[in-house]
Design a protein around this motif. Structure first.
Motif, PDB file in Angstrom:
ATOM      1  N   PHE A 169     -27.622  10.250  20.691  1.00 14.87           N
ATOM      2  CA  PHE A 169     -28.346   9.007  20.958  1.00 14.87           C
ATOM      3  C   PHE A 169     -27.417   7.958  21.551  1.00 14.87           C
ATOM      4  CE2 PHE A 169     -31.050  10.918  17.631  1.00 14.87           C
ATOM      5  CZ  PHE A 169     -32.239  10.969  18.335  1.00 14.87           C
ATOM      6  N   ILE A 170     -26.191   7.921  21.067  1.00 12.47           N
ATOM      7  CA  ILE A 170     -25.222   6.932  21.573  1.00 12.47           C
ATOM      8  C   ILE A 170     -24.932   7.186  23.053  1.00 12.47           C
ATOM      9  CG2 ILE A 170     -22.743   6.362  21.404  1.00 12.47           C
ATOM     10  CD1 ILE A 170     -24.339   4.851  19.378  1.00 12.47           C
ATOM     11  N   ALA A 171     -24.890   8.470  23.439  1.00 10.99           N
ATOM     12  CA  ALA A 171     -24.590   8.805  24.839  1.00 10.99           C
ATOM     13  C   ALA A 171     -25.621   8.205  25.793  1.00 10.99           C
ATOM     14  CB  ALA A 171     -24.542  10.326  24.996  1.00 10.99           C
ATOM     15  N   LEU A 172     -26.841   8.017  25.319  1.00  6.49           N
ATOM     16  CA  LEU A 172     -27.902   7.474  26.185  1.00  6.49           C
ATOM     17  C   LEU A 172     -27.680   6.002  26.538  1.00  6.49           C
ATOM     18  CD1 LEU A 172     -30.962   9.065  24.310  1.00  6.49           C
ATOM     19  CD2 LEU A 172     -29.838   9.919  26.383  1.00  6.49           C
ATOM     20  N   LEU A 173     -26.687   5.387  25.899  1.00  5.45           N
ATOM     21  CA  LEU A 173     -26.463   3.946  26.105  1.00  5.45           C
ATOM     22  C   LEU A 173     -25.475   3.639  27.220  1.00  5.45           C
ATOM     23  CD1 LEU A 173     -26.046   2.882  22.369  1.00  5.45           C
ATOM     24  CD2 LEU A 173     -27.995   2.384  23.842  1.00  5.45           C
ATOM     25  N   ALA A 174     -24.958   4.672  27.854  1.00  2.00           N
ATOM     26  CA  ALA A 174     -23.837   4.475  28.794  1.00  2.00           C
ATOM     27  C   ALA A 174     -24.109   3.364  29.815  1.00  2.00           C
ATOM     28  CB  ALA A 174     -23.521   5.794  29.491  1.00  2.00           C
ATOM     29  N   ASP A 175     -25.281   3.340  30.409  1.00  2.00           N
ATOM     30  CA  ASP A 175     -25.569   2.325  31.437  1.00  2.00           C
ATOM     31  C   ASP A 175     -25.582   0.918  30.853  1.00  2.00           C
ATOM     32  OD1 ASP A 175     -25.697   4.264  33.325  1.00  2.00           O
ATOM     33  OD2 ASP A 175     -27.892   4.423  33.332  1.00  2.00           O
ATOM     34  N   ARG A 176     -26.185   0.772  29.692  1.00  3.66           N
ATOM     35  CA  ARG A 176     -26.243  -0.551  29.059  1.00  3.66           C
ATOM     36  C   ARG A 176     -24.853  -1.033  28.693  1.00  3.66           C
ATOM     37  NH1 ARG A 176     -31.489  -1.716  27.199  1.00  3.66           N
ATOM     38  NH2 ARG A 176     -32.821   0.085  27.460  1.00  3.66           N
ATOM     39  N   VAL A 177     -24.039  -0.126  28.178  1.00  6.39           N
ATOM     40  CA  VAL A 177     -22.709  -0.514  27.706  1.00  6.39           C
ATOM     41  C   VAL A 177     -21.810  -0.911  28.884  1.00  6.39           C
ATOM     42  CG1 VAL A 177     -20.650   0.350  26.509  1.00  6.39           C
ATOM     43  CG2 VAL A 177     -22.920   0.833  25.591  1.00  6.39           C
ATOM     44  N   ARG A 178     -22.006  -0.276  30.011  1.00  3.07           N
ATOM     45  CA  ARG A 178     -21.224  -0.621  31.212  1.00  3.07           C
ATOM     46  C   ARG A 178     -21.416  -2.088  31.599  1.00  3.07           C
ATOM     47  NH1 ARG A 178     -23.234   3.469  34.249  1.00  3.07           N
ATOM     48  NH2 ARG A 178     -22.169   5.065  33.069  1.00  3.07           N
ATOM     49  N   GLU A 179     -22.552  -2.657  31.241  1.00  4.34           N
ATOM     50  CA  GLU A 179     -22.902  -4.027  31.639  1.00  4.34           C
ATOM     51  C   GLU A 179     -22.379  -5.096  30.674  1.00  4.34           C
ATOM     52  OE1 GLU A 179     -24.708  -4.704  34.473  1.00  4.34           O
ATOM     53  OE2 GLU A 179     -24.450  -2.552  34.827  1.00  4.34           O
ATOM     54  N   VAL A 180     -21.786  -4.687  29.545  1.00  2.79           N
ATOM     55  CA  VAL A 180     -21.417  -5.700  28.542  1.00  2.79           C
ATOM     56  C   VAL A 180     -19.916  -5.679  28.239  1.00  2.79           C
ATOM     57  CG1 VAL A 180     -23.709  -5.642  27.473  1.00  2.79           C
ATOM     58  CG2 VAL A 180     -21.891  -4.161  26.559  1.00  2.79           C
ATOM     59  N   ASP A 181     -19.467  -6.762  27.556  1.00  4.50           N
ATOM     60  CA  ASP A 181     -18.051  -6.858  27.177  1.00  4.50           C
ATOM     61  C   ASP A 181     -17.819  -6.355  25.749  1.00  4.50           C
ATOM     62  OD1 ASP A 181     -17.480  -8.209  29.619  1.00  4.50           O
ATOM     63  OD2 ASP A 181     -18.364 -10.012  28.728  1.00  4.50           O
ATOM     64  N   ALA A 182     -18.877  -6.341  24.947  1.00  4.17           N
ATOM     65  CA  ALA A 182     -18.730  -5.877  23.552  1.00  4.17           C
ATOM     66  C   ALA A 182     -20.089  -5.458  23.014  1.00  4.17           C
ATOM     67  CB  ALA A 182     -18.155  -6.992  22.672  1.00  4.17           C
ATOM     68  N   ILE A 183     -20.019  -4.592  21.995  1.00  5.25           N
ATOM     69  CA  ILE A 183     -21.234  -4.188  21.270  1.00  5.25           C
ATOM     70  C   ILE A 183     -21.154  -4.796  19.879  1.00  5.25           C
ATOM     71  CG2 ILE A 183     -22.519  -2.242  20.299  1.00  5.25           C
ATOM     72  CD1 ILE A 183     -21.206  -0.456  22.457  1.00  5.25           C
ATOM     73  N   LEU A 184     -22.223  -5.489  19.488  1.00  7.78           N
ATOM     74  CA  LEU A 184     -22.344  -5.955  18.107  1.00  7.78           C
ATOM     75  C   LEU A 184     -23.287  -4.964  17.423  1.00  7.78           C
ATOM     76  CD1 LEU A 184     -22.006  -8.009  15.812  1.00  7.78           C
ATOM     77  CD2 LEU A 184     -23.914  -9.295  16.800  1.00  7.78           C
ATOM     78  N   SER A 185     -22.711  -4.081  16.604  1.00  4.91           N
ATOM     79  CA  SER A 185     -23.498  -2.992  16.027  1.00  4.91           C
ATOM     80  C   SER A 185     -24.129  -3.404  14.701  1.00  4.91           C
ATOM     81  CB  SER A 185     -22.594  -1.771  15.804  1.00  4.91           C
ATOM     82  OG  SER A 185     -23.244  -0.853  14.947  1.00  4.91           O
ATOM     83  N   LEU A 186     -25.416  -3.155  14.585  1.00 11.71           N
ATOM     84  CA  LEU A 186     -26.078  -3.331  13.289  1.00 11.71           C
ATOM     85  C   LEU A 186     -26.314  -1.969  12.644  1.00 11.71           C
ATOM     86  CD1 LEU A 186     -28.580  -6.297  13.769  1.00 11.71           C
ATOM     87  CD2 LEU A 186     -26.149  -6.324  13.294  1.00 11.71           C
ATOM     88  N   GLY A 187     -25.547  -0.959  13.054  1.00 10.64           N
ATOM     89  CA  GLY A 187     -25.541   0.330  12.365  1.00 10.64           C
ATOM     90  C   GLY A 187     -24.558   0.238  11.204  1.00 10.64           C
ATOM     91  N   CYS A 188     -24.556   1.239  10.345  1.00 12.14           N
ATOM     92  CA  CYS A 188     -23.581   1.242   9.249  1.00 12.14           C
ATOM     93  C   CYS A 188     -22.189   1.517   9.818  1.00 12.14           C
ATOM     94  CB  CYS A 188     -23.965   2.321   8.235  1.00 12.14           C
ATOM     95  SG  CYS A 188     -23.694   3.987   8.885  1.00 12.14           S
ATOM     96  N   GLY A 189     -21.202   1.560   8.926  1.00 10.53           N
ATOM     97  CA  GLY A 189     -19.831   1.791   9.372  1.00 10.53           C
ATOM     98  C   GLY A 189     -19.667   3.101  10.126  1.00 10.53           C
ATOM     99  N   ILE A 190     -20.518   4.071   9.842  1.00 12.91           N
ATOM    100  CA  ILE A 190     -20.449   5.345  10.569  1.00 12.91           C
ATOM    101  C   ILE A 190     -20.927   5.125  11.999  1.00 12.91           C
ATOM    102  CG2 ILE A 190     -21.163   7.775  10.585  1.00 12.91           C
ATOM    103  CD1 ILE A 190     -21.995   7.306   7.593  1.00 12.91           C
ATOM    104  N   GLY A 191     -22.056   4.424  12.124  1.00 12.04           N
ATOM    105  CA  GLY A 191     -22.584   4.140  13.459  1.00 12.04           C
ATOM    106  C   GLY A 191     -21.585   3.375  14.306  1.00 12.04           C
ATOM    107  N   VAL A 192     -20.920   2.385  13.719  1.00 18.93           N
ATOM    108  CA  VAL A 192     -19.919   1.596  14.456  1.00 18.93           C
ATOM    109  C   VAL A 192     -18.822   2.526  14.986  1.00 18.93           C
ATOM    110  CG1 VAL A 192     -18.121  -0.168  14.241  1.00 18.93           C
ATOM    111  CG2 VAL A 192     -20.339  -0.505  13.131  1.00 18.93           C
ATOM    112  N   GLN A 193     -18.376   3.449  14.123  1.00 19.10           N
ATOM    113  CA  GLN A 193     -17.265   4.317  14.530  1.00 19.10           C
ATOM    114  C   GLN A 193     -17.673   5.345  15.579  1.00 19.10           C
ATOM    115  OE1 GLN A 193     -14.420   5.453  11.309  1.00 19.10           O
ATOM    116  NE2 GLN A 193     -15.941   4.442  10.019  1.00 19.10           N
ATOM    117  N   VAL A 194     -18.910   5.838  15.467  1.00 15.44           N
ATOM    118  CA  VAL A 194     -19.374   6.788  16.489  1.00 15.44           C
ATOM    119  C   VAL A 194     -19.458   6.080  17.839  1.00 15.44           C
ATOM    120  CG1 VAL A 194     -21.322   8.222  17.234  1.00 15.44           C
ATOM    121  CG2 VAL A 194     -20.555   8.308  14.865  1.00 15.44           C
TER     122      VAL A 194
END
Ligand code: SF4
Ligand code: SF4
Length: 227
Positions: free
Chosen positions: A76-101
């Protein structure tokens, strides 16, 4: 499931301060159920951050928002590649595992934790979660009538109750039931009280190697089959 609570807004503001474009990233599984970081919380946080920025007379940040089904799943994280290219940082509201993945998947993008991951728990009443498992890796629930002594006994003792239990309550916290009285009562109900007479040797948690890994050979084989 994993239970967390959102960090205070001022802490989140301090974390994102250096970054102009920030993607607020929710998780559609545990964080949605416990109300810390699903689609709704992402939207509310987005509004709160924009409002705070407007009140401060600043337009430093540009926010975008998105919620994936599971942040701990690289697929699921791989599907974000285009969105992530457009930003300077991700503010994750996933748990600590989600943040690390997410951090592993996007090594050039800072991934900031928007929630404090608290424990693995179950809902006991609407909006209330109680810790139920510490993922100790050596489950004792068969001996303790399905009640976890590690998380539900304040002292985590394996041969309870301790001498401090009184009227079915824990001596360390009179608001909570003594886990070992609960275990005793349930064993009695199940006709298994002999389990209370056994001695269970203490666990040496220091011998548990970290980080732990679990390989499910059936799943691993299925992965190979599907290329
Ligand atoms: S990222 Fe964390 S909160 Fe989201 S599904 Fe995975 S374990 Fe649950
Ligand atoms: S004994 Fe308790 S902490 Fe250990 S695996 Fe079982 S439920 Fe989890």
């Amino acid at each position: 499931m994993i239970v967390a609570e959102q960090k205070p807004l001022d802490e989140i503001q301090r974390m994102i301060a250096p970054y102009e474009k920030v993607l607020i990233l929710g998780c559609g599984t545990c964080m949605t159920v416990c109300g810390a970081g699903g689609e709704r919380e992402v939207s509310l946080l987005h509004s709160a951050l924009r409002l705070a920025q407007a009140r401060a007379g600043s337009n430093m940040h540009q926010f975008s928002e998105y919620t994936v089904k599971r942040q701990c799943d690289p697929e699921f994280i791989a599907l974000l590649a285009d969105r992530v290219r457009e930003v300077d940082a991700i503010l994750s509201l996933g748990c600590g595992i989600g943040v690390q993945v997410a951090a592993e998947h996007f090594p050039d993008t800072p991934v900031l934790p928007g929630v404090n991951t608290s424990f693995m728990g179950a809902v006991s009443e609407l909006g209330v979660w109680d810790e139920r498992c510490a993922a100790c890796g050596d489950c004792r629930l068969a001996e303790t009538a399905g009640i976890c002594p590690i998380t539900r006994c304040t002292k985590g003792i394996l041969n309870g109750p301790c001498a401090g239990t009184k009227n079915g309550k824990c001596e360390a916290n009179k608001d909570i039931d003594c886990a070992w009285i609960l275990i005793y009562e349930r064993l009695a109900r199940l006709g298994q009280l002999e389990k209370m007479r056994r001695y269970y040797p203490p666990r040496n948690f220091r011998t548990i190697p970290r980080p732990r890994r679990l390989v499910n050979l059936v799943k691993a084989d299925m992965g190979e089959e599907h290329g």
